[in-house]
Design a protein around this motif. Structure first.
Motif, mmCIF file in Angstrom:
data_model
loop_
_atom_site.group_PDB
_atom_site.id
_atom_site.type_symbol
_atom_site.label_atom_id
_atom_site.label_comp_id
_atom_site.label_asym_id
_atom_site.label_seq_id
_atom_site.Cartn_x
_atom_site.Cartn_y
_atom_site.Cartn_z
ATOM 1 N N LEU A 117 49.226 35.050 45.491
ATOM 2 C CA LEU A 117 47.874 34.757 45.971
ATOM 3 C C LEU A 117 47.237 33.579 45.232
ATOM 4 O O LEU A 117 46.032 33.367 45.327
ATOM 5 N N ASP A 118 48.049 32.832 44.488
ATOM 6 C CA ASP A 118 47.579 31.630 43.794
ATOM 7 C C ASP A 118 46.424 31.939 42.839
ATOM 8 O O ASP A 118 45.411 31.229 42.796
ATOM 9 N N THR A 119 46.580 33.014 42.073
ATOM 10 C CA THR A 119 45.609 33.356 41.042
ATOM 11 C C THR A 119 46.391 33.803 39.811
ATOM 12 O O THR A 119 47.568 33.477 39.685
ATOM 13 N N THR A 120 45.768 34.511 38.904
ATOM 14 C CA THR A 120 46.462 34.956 37.706
ATOM 15 C C THR A 120 46.356 36.461 37.543
ATOM 16 O O THR A 120 45.442 37.103 38.056
ATOM 17 N N GLN A 121 47.298 36.993 36.789
ATOM 18 C CA GLN A 121 47.283 38.411 36.453
ATOM 19 C C GLN A 121 45.977 38.789 35.768
ATOM 20 O O GLN A 121 45.351 39.813 36.090
ATOM 21 N N VAL A 122 45.530 37.958 34.839
ATOM 22 C CA VAL A 122 44.299 38.241 34.102
ATOM 23 C C VAL A 122 43.087 38.188 35.024
ATOM 24 O O VAL A 122 42.165 38.994 34.909
ATOM 25 N N ALA A 123 43.075 37.245 35.970
ATOM 26 C CA ALA A 123 41.952 37.161 36.911
ATOM 27 C C ALA A 123 41.868 38.422 37.774
ATOM 28 O O ALA A 123 40.776 38.901 38.075
ATOM 29 N N LEU A 124 43.023 38.963 38.157
ATOM 30 C CA LEU A 124 43.013 40.208 38.927
ATOM 31 C C LEU A 124 42.529 41.365 38.067
ATOM 32 O O LEU A 124 41.749 42.208 38.520
ATOM 33 N N LEU A 125 42.984 41.409 36.823
ATOM 34 C CA LEU A 125 42.514 42.451 35.912
ATOM 35 C C LEU A 125 41.010 42.329 35.704
ATOM 36 O O LEU A 125 40.276 43.323 35.727
ATOM 37 N N ALA A 126 40.526 41.102 35.522
ATOM 38 C CA ALA A 126 39.100 40.880 35.289
ATOM 39 C C ALA A 126 38.257 41.290 36.493
ATOM 40 O O ALA A 126 37.093 41.662 36.343
ATOM 41 N N ALA A 127 38.850 41.229 37.689
ATOM 42 C CA ALA A 127 38.109 41.613 38.890
ATOM 43 C C ALA A 127 37.703 43.077 38.857
ATOM 44 O O ALA A 127 36.798 43.496 39.581
ATOM 45 N N GLY A 128 38.355 43.861 38.000
ATOM 46 C CA GLY A 128 38.000 45.264 37.883
ATOM 47 C C GLY A 128 36.809 45.535 37.004
ATOM 48 O O GLY A 128 36.296 46.658 36.964
ATOM 49 N N ALA A 129 36.349 44.515 36.279
ATOM 50 C CA ALA A 129 35.207 44.702 35.383
ATOM 51 C C ALA A 129 33.917 44.857 36.186
ATOM 52 O O ALA A 129 33.731 44.183 37.203
ATOM 53 N N PRO A 130 33.012 45.730 35.741
ATOM 54 C CA PRO A 130 31.776 45.947 36.500
ATOM 55 C C PRO A 130 30.815 44.769 36.443
ATOM 56 O O PRO A 130 29.993 44.597 37.331
#
Length: 218
Positions: free
Chosen positions: A84-97
């Motif tokens: 999806l042309d993003t990063t693992q960390v960016a996906l993890l960060a998307a879970g932050a409230p």
């Protein structure tokens, strides 16, 4: 199981299965990450089947992830991010409230109990900054797994240091290393890498990855 038919009357078609009304979402973080994956996939005009083909993950599993009914491992997040042309960390960060606004330049303080977390089979990764844009992506990584598992691979350089425990570090194409407290490693983007406990005891790492440059894939 097949629907049991009796001989008391004409056979009727089985009643379609009804989706349970119980909320099966793992937790709010899994729900937010799944929703973000769905948004990115749709923005890329990609079907779930196409995402499955690009990641090597199953279509049903990805569907569960998008609905927050399953939690992707860190390796799976890496594969999804790459597609999806993003990063693992960016996906993890998307879970932050709470996410930091892109133009917010104030210093950040992250308390011990804060930070987006990504549990995996034998431990946990925690993002050490608030969600939002940063020049680099620091993670705290704890585990006790003795199986190296699959390689991580991305375009960005990465650094790790061992805070506690003994770690086996496998950099693809290089001699396997044993690292202890105070040891560190730096490897260039594109280097396959994986690690595990050297003796079955718990280990504690800090891992820092470059934030991808604009237009660069994960």
């Amino acid at each position: 199981m097949p629907t049991e038919l009796t001989d008391t009357g004409p056979a009727t078609a089985p009643t379609p299965a009804v989706e349970p009304t119980t909320d099966r979402v793992v937790d709010e973080q899994a729900r937010r990450i799944g929703a973000h994956v769905r948004t990115l996939r749709r923005a890329a005009r990609m079907t779930l089947v196409q995402l499955a083909e690009r990641t090597g993950l199953s279509h049903p599993f990805l569907s569960q992830v998008e609905r927050g009914h399953s939690r992707a491992s860190m390796v799976s997040l890496e594969k999804i991010a790459g597609a999806l042309d993003t990063t693992q960390v960016a996906l993890l960060a998307a879970g932050a409230p709470v996410r930091q606004e892109p133009d917010d330049r104030r210093p950040e303080v992250l308390r011990a109990g804060e930070g987006a977390r990504g549990p995996f089979s034998s431990g946990e990764a925690r993002l050490l900054v608030h969600a939002g844009p940063h020049a680099f992506e620091p993670l705290e990584w704890k585990g006790d797994n003795t199986d190296l598992g699959e390689y991580f691979e991305h375009h960005e350089d990465e650094f790790l240091t061992v805070l506690a425990g003994a770690v086996v570090l496998d950099l693809r194409g290089q001699d396997v290393l044993r690292l202890g407290p105070g040891d560190s490693a730096y490897y260039r983007g594109g280097t396959g890498h994986r690690w595990c406990s050297a003796d079955g005891s718990a280990f504690h790492l800090i891992v820092v990855k470059e934030t991808p440059r604009s237009g660069a894939g994960a």
